[in-house]
Scaffold this motif. Sequence first.
Motif, PDB file in Angstrom:
ATOM      1  N   ALA A 141       0.844  -1.195   0.000  1.00  0.00           N
ATOM      2  CA  ALA A 141       0.000   0.000   0.000  1.00  0.00           C
ATOM      3  C   ALA A 141       0.879   1.245   0.000  1.00  0.00           C
ATOM      4  O   ALA A 141       2.078   1.157   0.278  1.00  0.00           O
ATOM      5  CB  ALA A 141      -0.907  -0.002   1.243  1.00  0.00           C
ATOM      6  N   PRO A 142       0.267   2.427  -0.287  1.00  0.00           N
ATOM      7  CA  PRO A 142       1.060   3.662  -0.339  1.00  0.00           C
ATOM      8  C   PRO A 142       1.469   4.203   1.027  1.00  0.00           C
ATOM      9  O   PRO A 142       2.261   5.147   1.082  1.00  0.00           O
ATOM     10  CB  PRO A 142       0.136   4.652  -1.065  1.00  0.00           C
ATOM     11  N   THR A 143       0.931   3.671   2.137  1.00  0.00           N
ATOM     12  CA  THR A 143       1.388   4.107   3.456  1.00  0.00           C
ATOM     13  C   THR A 143       1.670   2.874   4.311  1.00  0.00           C
ATOM     14  O   THR A 143       1.145   1.787   4.055  1.00  0.00           O
ATOM     15  CB  THR A 143       0.344   4.980   4.200  1.00  0.00           C
ATOM     16  N   LYS A 144       2.479   3.086   5.339  1.00  0.00           N
ATOM     17  CA  LYS A 144       2.820   1.965   6.219  1.00  0.00           C
ATOM     18  C   LYS A 144       1.582   1.424   6.932  1.00  0.00           C
ATOM     19  O   LYS A 144       1.408   0.213   7.084  1.00  0.00           O
ATOM     20  CB  LYS A 144       3.859   2.409   7.256  1.00  0.00           C
ATOM     21  N   THR A 145       0.724   2.343   7.376  1.00  0.00           N
ATOM     22  CA  THR A 145      -0.469   1.921   8.106  1.00  0.00           C
ATOM     23  C   THR A 145      -1.377   1.068   7.220  1.00  0.00           C
ATOM     24  O   THR A 145      -1.930   0.057   7.672  1.00  0.00           O
ATOM     25  CB  THR A 145      -1.237   3.156   8.638  1.00  0.00           C
TER      26      THR A 145
END
Length: 440
Positions: A141-145
Amino acid sequence: MFGLVDGNNFYVSCERVFQPRLDGRPVVVLSNNDGNVVSRSPEAKQLGIAMGAPYFEVRQLLRQHQGHALSSNYALYGDMSRRVMARLADQVPAVEVYSIDEAFLDLHGLTTFCGTLDVRAQRIRRDVLACTGIPTCVGMAPTKTLAKAANRLAKKYPELHGILRLDTNSRRERALRALPAADVWGIGRQCAHLLTAHGIRTAWELAGVSEAWARKHLGGVVGWRLIQELRGQPCQGLQPSEDGTLARQSISCSRSFGQRLTAFDDLWGAVTTYLSRAAEKLRAQGDQAHILTVFISQDRYDTCLPPPYTRSTTLTLPSGPTSNTLQLLAYARHLLERLYEPGRQYVKAGVVLDGLEPPGRGQQLSLFAPPAGAVLPAPDAGRAQQLMRSLDALNRQFGRGTVRPAATAVSGDQPAPWLGKAQHRSQAYTTRFDDLMIIL
DNA sequence: TCTGGGGTCCTAGGACCC
DNA sequence: TCTGGGGTCCTAGGACCC
């Protein structure tokens, strides 16, 4: 684009690599002291054994179903982890080792030459499994979260075949609607309760709260970042790990005792043991510390005792940073004397080393004489360093604790009074010659 | 009877600095 | 009587992570 690779039931998987008889059975790995369940096989999860459950509560259930409980074997898990991380580092531009069984990957640019991201992710899983025996899942995904969320769902839904990619809004929405808000990375027990009270059930609903609300109820800037990341706005970058290891900002060592201790000398023996170990880790990392904390704890489950159960005290070393065990011990003794109260029963002790930096940086020394007794006579730095190098070399070659401070000695053949239990420990299959597997 | 260990980050108040 | 603003450092504690 971030990837998150996570070993499935990591500790249990490590044990199963060397004990195939554990396959298909309920298996749990216990914390130090054989206290709590810290890793569960799918079969153990199916029995309803919760993460963190006290062992005594599940022992019977496990026995009924021909299950196994193993003491934790960190020598084995640590070594297996290094092998997994090495495989990952071979296949992507950068890896951030996040924990013993998890790593964030830099997936930037991987699609150009090597097919789709999904194909790459499956290749990574196959490679790690083939080379180490550890099964994994990959979230992208584009963010770690969001990568964490994707990983979570990939583990939960077998039909995803171990991977999930959340790179479009529609994929993100579908995934977050399927994820309970309490399962979002950064939402702990306290926040989960609060979210329930406000009628927020899914990660999607959580992503929809206002920024002001997030700041107010979810821990200020931490909550704000969490919401941003759920919406696809990255707030954290990848922090690549050098040599597949994690450089720490603090190093600690603490243990629960096998029995309650009241005598100062017993506590001092424990603190000496833990500080020796912490200083060893410090030197292995190539750092020095200039902040030392010692803590001792009473039984937090004893309803007769008023909190606080833990008392700690911290010292900024007046003589500057050091990694010398003997020097640290002299300070620790003062700190323990400050904390110790005769007659109290202690169940745990520990030390923390903070303010880590590599040696040789300019040291800020005190202009004035410190209070009497607060500082050691300055040891000859060169000789002290040589002594620590020899100590580490001997303990590496002949086993941990071969050479150690006299305060840890116990008369006769008695086990040290602070030692905990580890009654079901497996062998160090990959790090001790004596424990190598023999195949007949 | 028995209930882990090793981390990170943030907050908040007080002391202190310029 | 009125009594700033912008910092750092320390300490303690809380929440969260695996």
